[in-house]
Design an enzyme around this catalytic site. Structure first.
Site, short mmCIF file in Angstrom:
data_model
loop_
_atom_site.label_atom_id
_atom_site.label_comp_id
_atom_site.label_asym_id
_atom_site.label_seq_id
_atom_site.Cartn_x
_atom_site.Cartn_y
_atom_site.Cartn_z
N HIS A 192 3.63 -2.33 -5.94
CA HIS A 192 2.87 -2.26 -7.19
C HIS A 192 2.47 -3.66 -7.66
O HIS A 192 1.48 -3.83 -8.35
CB HIS A 192 3.71 -1.59 -8.29
N ASP A 262 -2.41 5.02 -1.08
CA ASP A 262 -1.74 4.80 -2.35
C ASP A 262 -2.78 4.21 -3.31
O ASP A 262 -3.91 3.90 -2.91
CB ASP A 262 -0.53 3.87 -2.15
#
Length: 346
Positions: A192, A262
């Protein structure tokens, strides 16, 4: 109304079918309507900002599907991250799922399958048809960011529990997504925030790929990529890597289903590329569905960028065909609201 889901032209809206996007809030607002009606996105992912109650989620998914069917004739893929532990967007009165690490340590594969089936039935009841779960990573230590999200540090155990969850989700009526290929278990950094590097020196990635091999053998229909550099393969993130997606996942492992990225707004991509460029390179590398969770303007920019790149047309058609096949068993209509109210007030 068009029903040819594989038609790709130089008009940006024909490329929207390869995008799954986030929307601003819990209702069908102008932004959501434009993404579905005008950009003709292939899917929508819900987060906490989109969720208030079971009845409200039912209304939102109903409205999204009505808009999509009117605009394109094809149902949307409507997704949520309902893994368990800290990653579950739908709170009570939906079933609360323990973390995968706890399930792997204290539960049985049969119980995990039954739990997944129950969760899937609840998602389907409110109109969701994709669960971005289970996690197939095999974390080597608690320092791995995936530690609590994964069933086990033993590849065999992780595979058994993951396949049980996949079976449960499918029999409960939703599409499961195995993630994060080719495995984040040998990393220490969070994708992230930045691009993790695989620590394993094994070019075969035997430990990390075992759960994915088992999931493919069990018929998992979707696999999510990891924003992960595997130096033993190449320097590029797996999401953008033909080595990872074409050589390994498609050819060596035989996966024929849909590859979803993702979130392309995560630091594992955006530290080196803006999301639209990441999407362009992910599609070229072999991804079929491009995930953009927060910046809906980036979704429009992505579609325009894809439409301008003539070299992507063959890959785009291939991706559209896979997505069309995945949608074959989807229903555009919702369950009756009375069934939703009855179930969640019982």
């Amino acid at each position: 109304m068009t029903t040819d889901n594989q038609t790709l032209t130089d008009h940006f809206s024909s490329w929207g079918q390869l995008l799954m996007v986030g929307i601003p809030g819990p209702r069908m607002d102008a932004v959501a309507r434009e993404l579905v009606r005008n950009l003709k996105v292939g899917g929508v992912i819900l987060f906490a900002r989109n969720i208030e109650s079971p009845e409200q989620v039912w209304e939102l998914t109903r409205d999204l599907q009505r808009e999509a069917l009117a605009a394109t004739g094809r149902p949307l893929l409507l997704a949520v991250d309902q893994e368990g532990g800290r990653v579950q967007r739908l709170k009570a009165p939906f079933t609360i799922i323990p973390a995968a690490r706890d399930l792997g340590a204290t539960s049985t594969p049969a119980a995990v399958e039954a739990l997944a089936r129950q969760v899937a039935r609840e998602l389907a009841l409110v109109g969701l048809n994709v669960n971005l779960a289970p996690v197939l990573d095999v974390p080597r230590s608690p320092a791995c960011p995936q530690w609590n999200r994964a069933y086990s540090s033993e590849a065999e155990t992780a595979a058994i529990y993951a396949v049980a969850a996949i079976r449960g989700y499918q029999t409960g009526g939703v599409i499961p997504v195995a993630k994060h290929f080719p495995g984040l278990g040998d990393t220490m950094a969070d994708s992230h925030e930045t691009l993790p590097r695989a620590q394993s020196a094994d070019p075969q990635r035997a430990v990390d790929l075992l759960p994915f091999r088992r999931a493919i053998a069990a018929g998992v229909p979707m696999i999510m990529t990891a924003h992960l550099a595997v130096p033993e393969w190449e320097a590029r993130p797996a999401t953008l890597s033909t080595v990872a997606l074409q050589h390994w996942l498609r050819r060596r492992m035989g996966f024929q289903g849909v590859i979803i990225t993702d979130d392309l707004e995560m630091g594992g991509i955006t530290t080196s590329l803006p999301a639209p460029r990441g999407a362009q390179e992910a599609l070229a590398a072999g991804a079929d569905l491009l995930l953009i969770c927060n910046n809906w303007q980036a979704a429009w920019e992505t579609a325009r960028l894809l439409a301008m790149d003539g070299s992507l047309a063959p890959r785009g058609r291939e991706a559209a065909a896979r997505l069309n096949a995945l949608r074959q068993n989807l229903r555009g209509e919702s369950a009756d609201i009375s069934a939703v109210k009855e179930y969640f007030t019982r």
